[in-house]
Design an enzyme around this catalytic site. Structure first.
Site, PDB file in Angstrom:
ATOM      1  N   ARG A  62       0.947   2.763   8.150  1.00  0.00           N
ATOM      2  CA  ARG A  62       1.531   4.139   8.603  1.00  0.00           C
ATOM      3  C   ARG A  62       1.325   4.757   7.437  1.00  0.00           C
ATOM      4  NH1 ARG A  62       3.822   0.474  11.839  1.00  0.00           N
ATOM      5  NH2 ARG A  62       3.124  -0.810  10.205  1.00  0.00           N
ATOM      6  N   THR A  63       1.574   4.321   6.150  1.00  0.00           N
ATOM      7  CA  THR A  63       1.872   5.341   4.944  1.00  0.00           C
ATOM      8  C   THR A  63       0.163   5.591   4.358  1.00  0.00           C
ATOM      9  OG1 THR A  63       3.645   3.837   4.271  1.00  0.00           O
ATOM     10  CG2 THR A  63       2.558   5.268   2.787  1.00  0.00           C
ATOM     11  N   LYS A  90     -12.995  -7.734 -10.470  1.00  0.00           N
ATOM     12  CA  LYS A  90     -13.776  -8.257 -11.706  1.00  0.00           C
ATOM     13  C   LYS A  90     -12.581  -8.599 -12.930  1.00  0.00           C
ATOM     14  CE  LYS A  90     -17.671  -5.910  -9.455  1.00  0.00           C
ATOM     15  NZ  LYS A  90     -18.523  -4.716  -9.630  1.00  0.00           N
ATOM     16  N   ARG A 112       0.027   2.486  -3.846  1.00  0.00           N
ATOM     17  CA  ARG A 112       1.056   1.303  -3.432  1.00  0.00           C
ATOM     18  C   ARG A 112       0.442   0.149  -4.119  1.00  0.00           C
ATOM     19  NH1 ARG A 112       2.587  -0.325   2.699  1.00  0.00           N
ATOM     20  NH2 ARG A 112       3.678   1.566   2.267  1.00  0.00           N
ATOM     21  N   HIS A 140      10.086   3.399  -2.118  1.00  0.00           N
ATOM     22  CA  HIS A 140       9.108   3.843  -1.176  1.00  0.00           C
ATOM     23  C   HIS A 140       9.592   5.392  -0.828  1.00  0.00           C
ATOM     24  CE1 HIS A 140       6.271   4.050   1.605  1.00  0.00           C
ATOM     25  NE2 HIS A 140       6.479   3.083   2.619  1.00  0.00           N
TER      26      HIS A 140
HETATM   27  N1   CP Z   1       6.487   1.899   6.618  1.00  0.00           N
HETATM   28  C1   CP Z   1       5.484   1.392   5.826  1.00  0.00           C
HETATM   29  O1   CP Z   1       5.494   1.401   4.745  1.00  0.00           O
HETATM   30  O2   CP Z   1       4.511   0.890   6.697  1.00  0.00           O
HETATM   31  P1   CP Z   1       3.279   0.458   6.120  1.00  0.00           P
HETATM   32  O3   CP Z   1       3.306  -0.633   5.219  1.00  0.00           O
HETATM   33  O4   CP Z   1       2.229   0.372   7.516  1.00  0.00           O
HETATM   34  O5   CP Z   1       2.326   1.527   5.407  1.00  0.00           O
END
Ligand code: CP
Length: 310
Positions: A62-63, A90, A112, A140
């Site tokens: 999603r993100t 590496k 992320r 998040h």
């Molecule tokens: N909600 C969320 O962070 O989903 P993903 O891990 O698929 O990005």
């Protein structure tokens, strides 16, 4: 919000750094961008000529996709780097990777990482704006914002609501951003989960720690469950998923304790039958897919606002 408000952030690292005015402004901006995704031609020139890099060191559906969709709908040039195909395999450090990416003059880096604080570190070493797409168990922020947007759309407000968050609170960056955001906006967040997965000190963030699932869910306006973060548990902290589902999963019977119009939410990915039963995930109160739709609008707003501030 005061007239003449100006979004004051070059980076979006956590909801802990956003004021209620910032949150309101982001959600209003996201509202105004949402209709672009409903047009036959889903593209505006707002970020034409800007370069956006997605640097995802952890899996994401999603993100990552919604940041990329958001950027493309605003005509930015987007590039994705995944750790398995990058030179981190590496031995290159995050800081060296960041410096090398920065040398290519991107405008925004979306990161992320499993390390809490990685986006904050990156922000010190690059000229680009940095957006946190999830750092370890810390925050998040774009998820917290899309959750608030979804609640505001359905409830008409973000204050005076009871928001129940159930599950693996300790390892959940979604829970931490949600607690920060909903309490800042004047709602009451009630958390419940296995005692091994509820950290100490949540009250200092404004949360109410409940001692039973019925107490957490009773009369709630929002029931949000969380994915069990197996990847962040070094030692097993749960006896079994079957027992977890029995004691902590949201069933129709438990949901009936909430207000009749309570929203059912989950950040995804959902483990059906563990965090919630399939009939709860798919019930008419579920807004799980609305959360995903709003994720694109919120991320368009964030890209637009940090660019306005650069
Ligand atoms: N909600 C969320 O962070 O989903 P993903 O891990 O698929 O990005």
């Amino acid at each position: 919000m005061a007239t003449g408000y100006f979004f004051p952030h070059r980076h979006v690292l956590g909801i802990d750094q956003l004021s209620p005015d910032d949150i309101t402004h982001i959600l209003n901006t996201a509202d105004s961008f949402k209709e672009i995704s409903a047009r036959p031609i889903k593209k505006v020139p707002t970020l034409r000529g800007h370069t956006i890099i997605n640097l995802f060191f952890e899996p994401s559906t999603r993100t990552r996709l919604s940041f990329e969709v958001a950027a493309k709908r605003m005509s930015a040039d987007t590039f994705n780097i995944s750790p398995s195909t990058s030179s981190t395999t590496k031995g290159e450090t995050l800081i060296d990777t960041a410096r090398n990416i920065s040398a290519m003059h991107p405008d925004i880096i979306i990161i992320r990482h499993s390390f809490s604080g990685a986006p904050h570190l990156l922000a010190k070493y690059v000229n680009a704006s940095v957006i946190n797409a999830g750092d370890g168990a810390h925050e998040h922020p774009s998820q917290g914002l899309l959750d608030m947007m979804t609640v505001k759309e359905h409830k008409g407000r973000l204050h005076d609501l009871k928001v129940a968050i159930v599950g693996d609170i300790m390892h959940s960056r979604v829970a931490h951003s949600g607690i920060e955001g909903f309490t800042k906006m004047g709602s009451s967040v009630h958390v419940y989960g296995p005692s091994t997965l509820v950290p100490k000190g949540l009250e200092q963030l404004g949360a109410v720690v409940e001692s039973s699932l019925p107490d957490a869910v009773r009369d709630a306006d929002v029931v949000m469950t969380l994915r069990i973060q197996k990847e962040r548990q070094n030692d097993p902290l749960l006896p079994s998923f079957r027992e977890y589902a029995r004691h902590f999963g949201i069933s129709k019977k438990i949901l009936a304790l909430a207000k009749p119009d309570a929203l059912v939410m989950h950040p995804g990915p959902v483990n059906r039958g563990i965090e919630m039963s399939p009939d709860v995930a798919d019930c008419s109160q579920s807004v799980i897919l609305n959360q995903v739709t709003n994720g694109v609008a919120v991320r368009m707003a964030l890209l637009y606002l940090v660019m306005g501030n650069s």
